[in-house]
Write a protein that holds these residues in place. Structure first.
Motif, mmCIF file in Angstrom:
data_model
loop_
_atom_site.group_PDB
_atom_site.id
_atom_site.type_symbol
_atom_site.label_atom_id
_atom_site.label_comp_id
_atom_site.label_asym_id
_atom_site.label_seq_id
_atom_site.Cartn_x
_atom_site.Cartn_y
_atom_site.Cartn_z
ATOM 1 N N TYR A 121 0.822 -1.212 0.000
ATOM 2 C CA TYR A 121 0.000 0.000 0.000
ATOM 3 C C TYR A 121 0.860 1.267 0.000
ATOM 4 C CZ TYR A 121 -3.700 -3.179 1.480
ATOM 5 O OH TYR A 121 -4.596 -4.210 1.567
ATOM 6 N N GLY A 122 2.144 1.094 0.291
ATOM 7 C CA GLY A 122 3.024 2.246 0.374
ATOM 8 C C GLY A 122 2.763 3.044 1.633
ATOM 9 N N SER A 123 3.263 4.267 1.651
ATOM 10 C CA SER A 123 3.129 5.127 2.811
ATOM 11 C C SER A 123 3.286 6.549 2.310
ATOM 12 C CB SER A 123 4.250 4.765 3.795
ATOM 13 O OG SER A 123 3.934 5.189 5.074
ATOM 14 N N SER A 124 2.183 7.290 2.277
ATOM 15 C CA SER A 124 2.289 8.656 1.759
ATOM 16 C C SER A 124 1.285 9.542 2.459
ATOM 17 C CB SER A 124 2.041 8.680 0.251
ATOM 18 O OG SER A 124 0.658 8.685 -0.011
ATOM 19 N N LYS A 125 1.416 10.850 2.211
ATOM 20 C CA LYS A 125 0.558 11.797 2.919
ATOM 21 C C LYS A 125 -0.901 11.711 2.477
ATOM 22 C CE LYS A 125 1.606 15.588 -0.232
ATOM 23 N NZ LYS A 125 1.765 17.033 -0.348
ATOM 24 N N GLU A 126 -1.162 11.181 1.287
ATOM 25 C CA GLU A 126 -2.544 11.112 0.806
ATOM 26 C C GLU A 126 -3.285 9.878 1.310
ATOM 27 O OE1 GLU A 126 0.050 11.662 -1.407
ATOM 28 O OE2 GLU A 126 -0.623 12.915 -3.083
ATOM 29 N N ASP A 127 -2.588 9.013 2.044
ATOM 30 C CA ASP A 127 -3.172 7.719 2.420
ATOM 31 C C ASP A 127 -4.397 7.848 3.310
ATOM 32 O OD1 ASP A 127 -1.168 6.496 1.092
ATOM 33 O OD2 ASP A 127 -0.044 5.881 2.861
ATOM 34 N N PRO A 128 -5.353 6.928 3.161
ATOM 35 C CA PRO A 128 -6.410 6.831 4.164
ATOM 36 C C PRO A 128 -5.807 6.256 5.448
ATOM 37 C CG PRO A 128 -6.573 5.010 2.628
ATOM 38 C CD PRO A 128 -5.488 5.915 2.114
ATOM 39 N N GLY B 132 -8.839 13.854 4.155
ATOM 40 C CA GLY B 132 -10.166 13.788 3.543
ATOM 41 C C GLY B 132 -10.278 12.696 2.498
ATOM 42 N N HIS B 133 -10.158 11.465 2.928
ATOM 43 C CA HIS B 133 -10.271 10.308 2.036
ATOM 44 C C HIS B 133 -11.654 9.701 2.255
ATOM 45 C CE1 HIS B 133 -9.516 6.290 0.421
ATOM 46 N NE2 HIS B 133 -8.392 6.739 -0.108
ATOM 47 N N PRO B 134 -12.354 9.299 1.181
ATOM 48 C CA PRO B 134 -13.710 8.753 1.364
ATOM 49 C C PRO B 134 -13.770 7.587 2.363
ATOM 50 C CG PRO B 134 -13.055 8.731 -0.968
ATOM 51 C CD PRO B 134 -11.965 9.413 -0.220
ATOM 52 N N ASP B 135 -12.729 6.744 2.389
ATOM 53 C CA ASP B 135 -12.697 5.630 3.338
ATOM 54 C C ASP B 135 -12.704 6.130 4.780
ATOM 55 O OD1 ASP B 135 -12.492 4.028 1.169
ATOM 56 O OD2 ASP B 135 -10.664 2.975 1.789
ATOM 57 N N ASN B 136 -11.934 7.198 5.019
ATOM 58 C CA ASN B 136 -11.881 7.769 6.364
ATOM 59 C C ASN B 136 -13.238 8.311 6.769
ATOM 60 O OD1 ASN B 136 -9.180 7.221 6.616
ATOM 61 N ND2 ASN B 136 -8.495 9.302 6.182
ATOM 62 N N ALA B 137 -13.875 9.061 5.848
ATOM 63 C CA ALA B 137 -15.167 9.666 6.148
ATOM 64 C C ALA B 137 -16.200 8.582 6.456
ATOM 65 C CB ALA B 137 -15.621 10.516 4.969
ATOM 66 N N TYR B 138 -16.216 7.535 5.647
ATOM 67 C CA TYR B 138 -17.203 6.474 5.831
ATOM 68 C C TYR B 138 -16.999 5.772 7.166
ATOM 69 C CZ TYR B 138 -19.856 2.201 5.064
ATOM 70 O OH TYR B 138 -20.744 1.169 5.188
ATOM 71 N N PHE B 176 -19.126 15.209 -0.632
ATOM 72 C CA PHE B 176 -19.571 15.146 0.769
ATOM 73 C C PHE B 176 -20.991 14.615 0.880
ATOM 74 C CE2 PHE B 176 -22.344 18.916 1.271
ATOM 75 C CZ PHE B 176 -22.138 19.510 0.031
ATOM 76 N N VAL B 177 -21.832 14.933 -0.105
ATOM 77 C CA VAL B 177 -23.211 14.435 -0.088
ATOM 78 C C VAL B 177 -23.224 12.924 -0.287
ATOM 79 C CG1 VAL B 177 -25.409 14.482 -1.316
ATOM 80 C CG2 VAL B 177 -24.171 16.609 -0.903
ATOM 81 N N GLU B 178 -22.408 12.484 -1.238
ATOM 82 C CA GLU B 178 -22.346 11.061 -1.530
ATOM 83 C C GLU B 178 -21.896 10.261 -0.299
ATOM 84 O OE1 GLU B 178 -20.621 10.573 -5.362
ATOM 85 O OE2 GLU B 178 -20.688 8.386 -5.210
ATOM 86 N N MET B 181 -24.702 10.082 2.184
ATOM 87 C CA MET B 181 -25.703 9.108 1.726
ATOM 88 C C MET B 181 -25.221 7.693 1.981
ATOM 89 S SD MET B 181 -26.861 10.665 -1.935
ATOM 90 C CE MET B 181 -28.119 11.935 -2.093
ATOM 91 N N ARG B 182 -23.978 7.424 1.598
ATOM 92 C CA ARG B 182 -23.434 6.077 1.753
ATOM 93 C C ARG B 182 -23.357 5.685 3.226
ATOM 94 N NH1 ARG B 182 -18.977 6.002 -1.769
ATOM 95 N NH2 ARG B 182 -20.551 5.478 -3.325
ATOM 96 N N SER B 183 -22.998 6.648 4.087
ATOM 97 C CA SER B 183 -22.863 6.346 5.515
ATOM 98 C C SER B 183 -24.211 6.329 6.215
ATOM 99 C CB SER B 183 -21.971 7.386 6.197
ATOM 100 O OG SER B 183 -20.826 7.638 5.445
ATOM 101 N N GLY B 184 -25.253 6.827 5.540
ATOM 102 C CA GLY B 184 -26.575 6.870 6.157
ATOM 103 C C GLY B 184 -26.666 7.851 7.304
#
Lengths: 351, 289
Positions: A121-128, B132-138, B176-178, B181-184
């Motif tokens: 997965y690497g390691s970077s600032k954009e990562d989740p 601000g990654h969608p996975d984090n938000a969800y 952000f809306v999506e 919605m996905r997270s309910g």
């Protein structure tokens, strides 16, 4: 009929560990271990076959022994462990030959388990914060160990697609800790002052060495398909890891860290590849719910794995290496394995 | 090939009845030394920051809320606000206000801009900043039921000239809306007045910004104060109005949501905040009151 298992990299830490665990399993009939070097742990009924690093004779072994399961642990995931050429030879060429042997006509292999690394997965600032198995990397792989492992995973996945009879599981393990394991990170933790990047405090996730072996066997027993992250629960800041080890941090400058980490050699810091520097800046976490949903339970979470590692480290500092190195001796091994004079003594002695 | 012990063992288990199923292994843990959670937020660091920030919040900005009851006391909700000021003070004000009033942590989703800045990135993360990654938000909204703050204008909000103050910029592509919605979870819009005048931008230096890899590099009115101006806000009065939560009557956990529905909802929320801002500005006596 019991299972017939082939383990690659028998002389490596994981190959040896895994073979030992399989020997205790009565449902496993045959264990064959491949490596270029002699095994470093005492094995009782595992057959050792010496090969070259890229497994050119593997197809013959697979055909002749009719193994039904291949556990592919012989991969260099720690970029500090081998130079580029050798890593490519072992990882990419080795896996290519392995896949060819497994899918060749006459092969009885139905289960293939790959021991991969969350480093893909690497390691970077954009990562989740948590990578799920299907989360795409924000950036394409850049470092050579990442490129190499990505290629390896691709080969193995293609095999699963081409031959649906073969259950292919790819286990991506987080950085491993435990009483016996040595990696780039554990070497850093053994220094009097542990390198850290100034102004960065990444969160890391660890998996215990026992859970690594258990997960590989779990994947084999349940014939899991697809990729699975394997890591203990919890993400801990590197500063907290250093504190748990009872050390102080040694700060590397936040700019041109690679250069300074390279220069660390002169003051006795083990080599830190760029992958390790990126990890000490941005950390990495993975979502482990998929494997748990499949029924796997962990013996250690992340803090537990660190504590166990630290305990062993402290014990070793006081009493030294407890077990003398095992030495493989072909005649002796052949005697124990094949002589009718040997009954149960060996098995009892090992425990 | 099996050795004697293995055969003996198999025979034993064959003759003995199975008394109990094998117990699930217990996961071993160890005591933690810090309270940094998996997101990097530390409640201890937050509470220290709150005690340092509270004079600024109470005496400098004199922040005043209305409609706080619209923010749910438990469960996930996505807080959406307008974003302004060269170094936007709205995020700390909103987080401080909700954390002190509702005693719930707030995670702020932002671009990864800060993460490779030494010290700044770590502090940002300890304060509740999350990439601000969608996975984090969800995960935060759906799995953990947390409050999450986003500024859909992104850097377009803080980067705008003082002439354009309180003119809401485009709300991205409605991501952000999506996510909501996905997270309910509901979206709770918040209109913020005051941030624009706390650090107004009078000129911009796009070429220099590009050279430093920054989204914008402003000249602020605060710079009249000399070097102090880089860190000093004008004491503009902060008013925050929490609007009615927006619930979406779509099922959660879908792979895809209709683009037109998403954009429509996004535009609707933008207009609600915009009209609330106009409403608040109509009754504002001056920047300082």
């Amino acid at each position: 009929m019991g299972r017939r298992v082939l383990v690659t990299g028998l002389a490596t830490f994981w190959g040896g560990r895994l073979a030992q665990a399989l020997e205790d399993d009565p449902s496993v009939d045959v264990i064959i271990g491949l490596d270029t070097k002699e095994p470093t742990v005492r094995l009782e009924r595992t057959e050792f076959v010496r090969t070259d690093e890229s497994y050119s004779i593997l197809a013959r072994i697979v055909r002749a022994t009719k193994v039904d399961t291949v556990l592919h642990t012989f991969l260099v995931v720690d970029p500090g462990a081998a130079e580029a050429r050798r890593m490519h030879e072992i990882n990419v060429i080795g896996t290519m030959n392995l896949c060819a042997a497994v899918s060749a006509p006459g092969s009885a292999v139905r289960t293939l388990v790959l021991k991969s690394f969350t480093g893909v997965y690497g390691s970077s600032k954009e990562d989740p914060t948590f990578f799920a198995e299907d989360t795409p990397r924000p950036n394409p792989p850049r470092h050579r160990s990442e490129l190499s492992l990505t290629e390896v995973e691709q080969y193995v996945c293609d095999l699963g697609t081409d031959d649906p009879d073969i259950a292919v599981s790819v286990l991506r393990f987080a950085n491993v800790l435990g009483p016996d394991i040595t990696t780039t990170l554990t070497r850093l933790l053994e220094l009097p002052a542990v390198p850290a990047v100034f102004g960065f405090d990444p969160r890391l996730q660890f998996v215990h060495e026992d859970d690594v072996v258990r997960a590989l066997r779990f994947a084999m027993d349940h014939r899991l398909r697809g990729a699975y992250n394997v890591a203990g629960d919890g993400l801990l800041p590197w500063s907290e890891v250093i504190a748990m080890v009872g050390k102080r941090p040694l700060y590397l400058p936040p700019f041109a860290t690679d250069v300074f980490a390279g220069a660390g050699r002169w003051v006795g810091i083990p080599p830190m590849p760029p992958e390790a520097v990126a990890l000490l800046k941005f950390g990495r976490g993975v979502d482990t719910r998929k494997l748990r949903a499949a029924g796997f339970t962990y013996l250690f979470d992340t803090p537990g794995a660190i504590a166990d590692h630290v305990g062993a480290l402290r014990l070793r500092r006081t009493v030294g290496e407890s077990t003398p190195d095992y030495r493989y001796d072909e005649d002796v091994e052949a005697f124990f394995r094949r002589s009718t004079a040997v009954l149960t003594a060996v098995a009892d002695e090992r425990h | 090939m099996q050795t004697g012990t293995q055969l003996a063992r198999t025979n034993d288990s064959a003759t003995l009845p199975v008394v109990a199923p094998r117990a699930e292994p217990v996961t071993r843990s160890a005591p933690r030394r810090s309270d940094v959670d998996t997101w990097g937020r530390s409640e201890r660091a937050r509470s220290l920051a709150r005690s340092l920030f509270s004079p600024v919040y109470d005496l400098w900005f004199r922040a005043e809320w209305e409609g706080l009851e619209h923010i749910p006391g438990d469960g996930g909700a996505l807080l959406v606000a307008n974003h302004a000021g060269a170094v936007p003070p709205d995020a700390p004000v909103i987080m401080h206000g909700i954390e002190t009033e509702l005693r719930r942590p707030v995670y702020g989703l932002a671009a990864h801009l800060f993460r490779d800045m030494p010290v700044v990135g770590t502090v940002w993360s300890r304060m509740g900043g999350v990439v601000g990654h969608p996975d984090n938000a969800y995960r935060l909204l759906h799995d953990e039921g947390q409050l999450v703050l986003v500024f859909p204008e992104g850097t377009k909000g803080p980067a705008k000239h003082v002439r354009e103050r309180y003119q809401l910029q485009r709300f991205g592509r409605g991501g952000f809306v999506e996510i909501a919605m996905r997270s309910g979870v509901p979206i709770v819009p918040i209109a913020v007045v005051g941030a624009e005048e706390a650090m107004p931008i009078v000129a911009s230096m796009p070429k220099a910004a590009r050279r430093f890899g920054l989204p914008y590099l402003p000249v602020t009115a605060n710079m009249l104060l000399g070097p102090l101006g880089a860190v000093t806000y004008f004491p503009a009065k902060f008013r925050l109005r929490v609007l009615e939560p927006v619930h979406f009557n779509v099922p959660a956990d879908q792979d895809r949501y209709s683009r037109s529905k998403v954009m429509e909802a996004s535009e609707d929320i933008r207009l609600r905040i915009q009209s609330a801002l106009y409403d608040m500005l109509r009754t504002r006596r001056s920047i300082w009151h």
